[in-house]
Design an enzyme around this catalytic site. Structure first.
Site, short mmCIF file in Angstrom:
data_model
loop_
_atom_site.label_atom_id
_atom_site.label_comp_id
_atom_site.label_asym_id
_atom_site.label_seq_id
_atom_site.Cartn_x
_atom_site.Cartn_y
_atom_site.Cartn_z
N GLN A 1 -32.18 7.96 -4.77
CA GLN A 1 -31.59 9.13 -5.19
C GLN A 1 -30.45 8.92 -5.97
O GLN A 1 -29.47 8.16 -5.71
CB GLN A 1 -31.12 9.95 -4.03
N CYS B 1 -25.86 17.76 -2.24
CA CYS B 1 -24.51 17.15 -1.31
C CYS B 1 -23.14 18.20 -1.74
O CYS B 1 -22.89 18.61 -2.80
CB CYS B 1 -24.09 15.92 -1.95
N GLY C 1 -33.31 13.76 8.86
CA GLY C 1 -32.38 12.94 8.33
C GLY C 1 -31.50 12.32 9.98
O GLY C 1 -31.93 11.24 10.30
N ARG C 2 -30.87 13.13 10.50
CA ARG C 2 -30.14 12.63 11.85
C ARG C 2 -31.18 12.26 12.94
O ARG C 2 -30.51 11.36 13.47
CB ARG C 2 -29.13 13.93 12.24
C1 LIG Z 1 -24.53 10.50 7.32
C2 LIG Z 1 -25.42 11.24 6.25
C3 LIG Z 1 -25.55 10.89 4.87
C4 LIG Z 1 -26.18 11.65 4.19
N1 LIG Z 1 -26.36 11.14 2.83
C5 LIG Z 1 -27.03 12.05 2.07
C6 LIG Z 1 -27.50 11.56 0.60
O1 LIG Z 1 -27.02 10.69 0.09
N2 LIG Z 1 -27.93 12.40 -0.09
C7 LIG Z 1 -28.82 13.75 0.41
O2 LIG Z 1 -29.56 14.20 -0.47
N3 LIG Z 1 -28.64 14.08 1.62
C8 LIG Z 1 -27.83 13.05 2.44
N4 LIG Z 1 -27.52 13.60 3.90
C9 LIG Z 1 -28.30 14.94 4.26
C10 LIG Z 1 -29.39 14.72 4.76
O3 LIG Z 1 -30.58 14.21 3.86
C11 LIG Z 1 -30.20 15.86 5.27
O4 LIG Z 1 -30.35 16.84 4.14
C12 LIG Z 1 -29.39 16.76 6.38
O5 LIG Z 1 -28.78 15.70 7.22
C13 LIG Z 1 -30.11 17.75 7.29
O6 LIG Z 1 -31.30 17.10 7.75
P1 LIG Z 1 -31.32 16.80 9.19
O7 LIG Z 1 -30.85 18.01 10.04
O8 LIG Z 1 -32.72 16.32 9.49
O9 LIG Z 1 -30.18 15.55 9.53
C14 LIG Z 1 -26.87 12.71 4.80
C15 LIG Z 1 -26.82 13.19 5.87
C16 LIG Z 1 -25.83 12.30 6.93
C17 LIG Z 1 -25.92 12.77 8.28
#
Ligand SMILES: Cc1cc2nc3c(=O)[nH]c(=O)nc-3n(C[C@H](O)[C@H](O)[C@H](O)COP(=O)(O)O)c2cc1C
Length: 334
Positions: A30, A60, A196-197
């Protein structure tokens, strides 16, 4: 995410940012940025590393990234630029390209505005795949962590995109916490599901089950002890390779959820945290701390876990906004 500028200004040090092991395929790079020249150059420099897809960050909300005139989710307000960026990225790689975005930002949060973004980017660039974090971003100063919690999830926007852009691919993201929810989203038509999380905080019961419960492969009989043995070899080689960064703490961090909800998990994490202050190898860290975890946990194979709630996506499909109709003239002069 890597900022295009990081890649462009670190040409003597690219392995540290871009190298990975062959077992990590398929792997997506990315990139973030707002300068077409740097995006082109960064893509060119990354190409020899053989990533399977290049993704462009339009989601972001961090003020460091999305602050005035910067990149990330703010780019959703400038679909013409995003289309240009995607053309430039695509012209410098042979692999598929994709965009990760939110469903909107601040008061630009109507379904129609989201569709205008998708329509413009997909019609003016080779982008055919969008990963949709199904909540908007708020750029009013709340933290990035709150921006992943406070704005409500609207999966109905995601499912409406499937209906209104049948030639495009969409991956759903945001708030999906179990393998059952992954399969429930797919049952309702999702082309792809991104976690993600949940994958980070509970890797054993999410990543450990993906191959069997999502892709239909036989359930592997691997144990956490075996995973840790392999990770130790990998992790120590990474720490040795680059000196100061990534340090041992960076490399161990993705493991800290491995014993999620198991007995002695909290005690182990506390000991690991203390041991990270003096251990110089992952091997010594494990030797010092893994005794806290009972053998029956370390040596248990992965088993299927009880299901989570799975009717969320059925409900979302009953709430779809009215279909999108392109107003070409309005879009042309927007
Ligand atoms: C620590 C952390 C770092 C993240 N870094 C990125 C990133 O670099 N690029 C991105 O598109 N999303 C990033 N995200 C967002 C996740 O990709 C995702 O969109 C977001 O956490 C929602 O999904 P989830 O509910 O499954 O966590 C990050 C999330 C977390 C918690």
């Amino acid at each position: 995410m890597l900022a295009a500028e990081t890649i462009v200004y670190q040409t003597g040090n690219l392995d540290r940012f871009l190298a990975y092991g062959p077992e990590q395929h398929p792997i997506v790079l990315q990139i973030g940025g707002n300068n077409l020249e740097n995006l082109a150059k960064a893509t060119q420099l990354a190409t020899p590393y053989g990533y399977d897809e290049i993704n462009f960050n339009c989601g972001c909300p961090s003020p460091r990234v999305a602050g005035h005139g910067c990149f990330g989710v703010r780019l959703m307000l400038d679909p013409k630029f995003v289309a240009e960026a995607m053309c430039v990225i695509s012209a410098n790689t042979n692999v598929p390209v994709s965009v990760k975005c939110r469903i909107g930002l601040d008061d630009h949060d109507s379904y129609n505005e989201l569709c205008d973004f998708i329509y413009k980017v997909s019609s003016q660039s080779p982008t055919r795949h969008f990963i949709i974090h199904s909540r908007k971003a708020l750029l009013n100063g709340i933290s990035p962590a709150d921006n992943r919690k406070i704005p409500p999830l609207k999966y109905e926007y995601y499912y409406a995109l499937l209906r209104d852009f049948p030639d495009l691919q969409f991956t759903i993201n945001g708030g999906i916490n179990s393998i059952d929810e992954v399969n429930a989203a797919r049952m309702e038509g999702a082309h792809g599901v991104m976690l993600g999380r949940a994958a980070y905080s509970n890797p054993w019961q999410i990543l450990g089950l993906v191959d069997s419960a999502v892709y239909g492969a036989p359930l592997r009989s691997i144990t956490r002890r075996q995973v840790l043995e392999q990770y130790q070899v990998y992790g120590d080689s990474v720490v040795r390779m680059y000196g100061l960064k990534p340090n041992i703490r960076d490399v161990v961090k993705p493991l800290l959820g491995l014993f999620h909800a198991e007995p002695r998990n909290v005690v182990w994490k506390r000991r690991a945290d203390a041991a990270l202050l003096h251990c110089t190898t992952i091997k010594s860290l494990f030797e010092e701390t893994l005794g806290e975890i009972p053998d029956r946990v370390l040596d248990a194979p992965i088993t299927e876990v009880p299901s989570g709630s799975t009717d969320t996506f059925i409900k979302a499909k009953s709430l779809l906004p009215p279909p999108y109709t392109v107003n070409e003239e309005e879009l042309l002069y927007a």
